[in-house]
Write a protein that holds these residues in place. Structure first.
Motif, PDB file in Angstrom:
ATOM      1  N   GLU A  10       1.120  -0.980  -0.416  1.00  0.00           N
ATOM      2  CA  GLU A  10       0.473   0.044  -0.201  1.00  0.00           C
ATOM      3  C   GLU A  10       1.064   1.424   0.409  1.00  0.00           C
ATOM      4  O   GLU A  10       0.559   2.733  -0.956  1.00  0.00           O
ATOM      5  CB  GLU A  10      -1.505   0.190   0.691  1.00  0.00           C
ATOM      6  N   ALA A  11       2.461   1.345   0.910  1.00  0.00           N
ATOM      7  CA  ALA A  11       2.691   2.509   0.798  1.00  0.00           C
ATOM      8  C   ALA A  11       3.542   2.502  -0.648  1.00  0.00           C
ATOM      9  O   ALA A  11       4.293   3.914  -0.979  1.00  0.00           O
ATOM     10  CB  ALA A  11       3.983   2.038   1.556  1.00  0.00           C
ATOM     11  N   ALA A  12       3.971   1.645  -1.379  1.00  0.00           N
ATOM     12  CA  ALA A  12       4.824   1.813  -2.931  1.00  0.00           C
ATOM     13  C   ALA A  12       2.997   2.468  -3.615  1.00  0.00           C
ATOM     14  O   ALA A  12       4.405   2.832  -4.437  1.00  0.00           O
ATOM     15  CB  ALA A  12       4.721   0.281  -3.250  1.00  0.00           C
ATOM     16  N   PHE A  13       1.959   2.363  -3.525  1.00  0.00           N
ATOM     17  CA  PHE A  13       1.804   3.031  -4.405  1.00  0.00           C
ATOM     18  C   PHE A  13       0.752   4.335  -3.577  1.00  0.00           C
ATOM     19  O   PHE A  13       0.157   5.075  -4.463  1.00  0.00           O
ATOM     20  CB  PHE A  13       0.229   2.463  -4.589  1.00  0.00           C
ATOM     21  N   HIS A  14       0.849   4.470  -2.258  1.00  0.00           N
ATOM     22  CA  HIS A  14       0.365   5.521  -2.076  1.00  0.00           C
ATOM     23  C   HIS A  14       1.027   6.766  -2.352  1.00  0.00           C
ATOM     24  O   HIS A  14       2.163   7.225  -2.609  1.00  0.00           O
ATOM     25  CB  HIS A  14       0.845   5.894  -0.045  1.00  0.00           C
ATOM     26  N   GLY A  15      -0.106   8.126  -2.595  1.00  0.00           N
ATOM     27  CA  GLY A  15       0.400   9.166  -3.260  1.00  0.00           C
ATOM     28  C   GLY A  15       1.414   9.165  -4.310  1.00  0.00           C
ATOM     29  O   GLY A  15       1.171  10.166  -5.351  1.00  0.00           O
ATOM     30  N   GLU A  17      -0.252   9.280  -8.862  1.00  0.00           N
ATOM     31  CA  GLU A  17      -1.313   9.009  -9.680  1.00  0.00           C
ATOM     32  C   GLU A  17      -1.254   8.116 -10.468  1.00  0.00           C
ATOM     33  O   GLU A  17      -0.234   7.660 -11.120  1.00  0.00           O
ATOM     34  CB  GLU A  17      -0.701   9.853 -10.266  1.00  0.00           C
ATOM     35  N   LEU A  18      -2.643   7.065 -10.844  1.00  0.00           N
ATOM     36  CA  LEU A  18      -2.497   6.136 -11.434  1.00  0.00           C
ATOM     37  C   LEU A  18      -3.644   6.060 -12.338  1.00  0.00           C
ATOM     38  O   LEU A  18      -4.596   7.068 -12.397  1.00  0.00           O
ATOM     39  CB  LEU A  18      -3.069   4.867  -9.783  1.00  0.00           C
ATOM     40  N   ASN A  32     -10.141  -0.776 -14.107  1.00  0.00           N
ATOM     41  CA  ASN A  32      -9.918  -0.164 -13.070  1.00  0.00           C
ATOM     42  C   ASN A  32      -9.270  -0.519 -12.569  1.00  0.00           C
ATOM     43  O   ASN A  32      -9.397  -0.829 -11.239  1.00  0.00           O
ATOM     44  CB  ASN A  32     -11.540   0.281 -12.262  1.00  0.00           C
ATOM     45  N   VAL A  33      -7.922   0.451 -12.243  1.00  0.00           N
ATOM     46  CA  VAL A  33      -6.641   0.725 -11.682  1.00  0.00           C
ATOM     47  C   VAL A  33      -6.905   0.455 -10.713  1.00  0.00           C
ATOM     48  O   VAL A  33      -6.393  -0.207  -9.726  1.00  0.00           O
ATOM     49  CB  VAL A  33      -4.912   0.704 -12.731  1.00  0.00           C
ATOM     50  N   PRO A  34      -7.436   1.662  -9.434  1.00  0.00           N
ATOM     51  CA  PRO A  34      -7.308   1.998  -8.676  1.00  0.00           C
ATOM     52  C   PRO A  34      -8.679   1.043  -7.821  1.00  0.00           C
ATOM     53  O   PRO A  34      -8.157   0.085  -6.291  1.00  0.00           O
ATOM     54  CB  PRO A  34      -8.118   3.257  -8.563  1.00  0.00           C
ATOM     55  N   GLY A  35      -9.390   0.282  -8.464  1.00  0.00           N
ATOM     56  CA  GLY A  35     -10.403  -0.603  -8.196  1.00  0.00           C
ATOM     57  C   GLY A  35      -9.865  -1.882  -7.449  1.00  0.00           C
ATOM     58  O   GLY A  35      -9.589  -2.855  -6.698  1.00  0.00           O
ATOM     59  N   PHE A  36      -8.706  -2.297  -8.659  1.00  0.00           N
ATOM     60  CA  PHE A  36      -7.988  -3.476  -8.731  1.00  0.00           C
ATOM     61  C   PHE A  36      -7.080  -3.140  -7.399  1.00  0.00           C
ATOM     62  O   PHE A  36      -7.053  -4.799  -7.065  1.00  0.00           O
ATOM     63  CB  PHE A  36      -7.398  -3.489 -10.235  1.00  0.00           C
ATOM     64  N   LEU A  37      -6.071  -2.378  -7.395  1.00  0.00           N
ATOM     65  CA  LEU A  37      -5.262  -2.770  -6.134  1.00  0.00           C
ATOM     66  C   LEU A  37      -5.950  -2.492  -5.176  1.00  0.00           C
ATOM     67  O   LEU A  37      -5.454  -3.136  -4.077  1.00  0.00           O
ATOM     68  CB  LEU A  37      -4.324  -1.152  -6.319  1.00  0.00           C
ATOM     69  N   GLU A  38      -6.930  -1.743  -4.692  1.00  0.00           N
ATOM     70  CA  GLU A  38      -8.112  -1.868  -3.692  1.00  0.00           C
ATOM     71  C   GLU A  38      -8.632  -3.340  -3.382  1.00  0.00           C
ATOM     72  O   GLU A  38      -8.474  -4.349  -1.966  1.00  0.00           O
ATOM     73  CB  GLU A  38      -9.116  -0.904  -4.131  1.00  0.00           C
ATOM     74  N   LYS A  39      -8.853  -3.984  -4.178  1.00  0.00           N
ATOM     75  CA  LYS A  39      -9.381  -5.241  -4.041  1.00  0.00           C
ATOM     76  C   LYS A  39      -7.378  -6.544  -4.093  1.00  0.00           C
ATOM     77  O   LYS A  39      -8.011  -7.275  -2.432  1.00  0.00           O
ATOM     78  CB  LYS A  39      -9.981  -5.441  -5.478  1.00  0.00           C
ATOM     79  N   SER A  40      -6.834  -6.534  -3.838  1.00  0.00           N
ATOM     80  CA  SER A  40      -5.431  -6.508  -4.334  1.00  0.00           C
ATOM     81  C   SER A  40      -5.168  -6.479  -3.313  1.00  0.00           C
ATOM     82  O   SER A  40      -4.631  -7.290  -1.996  1.00  0.00           O
ATOM     83  CB  SER A  40      -4.758  -5.968  -5.160  1.00  0.00           C
ATOM     84  N   PHE A  41      -5.316  -5.592  -2.447  1.00  0.00           N
ATOM     85  CA  PHE A  41      -4.633  -5.050  -0.857  1.00  0.00           C
ATOM     86  C   PHE A  41      -5.728  -5.809  -0.129  1.00  0.00           C
ATOM     87  O   PHE A  41      -5.430  -5.701   1.119  1.00  0.00           O
ATOM     88  CB  PHE A  41      -4.749  -3.299  -0.457  1.00  0.00           C
TER      89      PHE A  41
END
Length: 56
Positions: A10-15, A17-18, A32-41
């Protein structure tokens, strides 16, 4: 297996722009990259190593 924790990922992707969409391989798109990452986290935080391993 990665030594990174869910918090590290999560820290690696924080802040940063995706993009909304991304192509990760020939013919393989994430729409949906942001949604994909949210589900992965969420999977990484789930605590089930067997399920989380492919996400790492």
């Amino acid at each position: 297996m990665s030594d990174m924790t869910a918090e590290d990922w999560e820290a690696a992707f924080h802040g940063i722009e995706l993009p909304e969409t991304a192509q990760i391989d020939t013919g393989v798109f994430i729409s949906n990259v942001p949604g994909f990452l949210e589900k992965s986290f969420a999977i990484l935080h789930g605590g089930n190593e067997r399920v989380a391993e492919p996400v790492r």
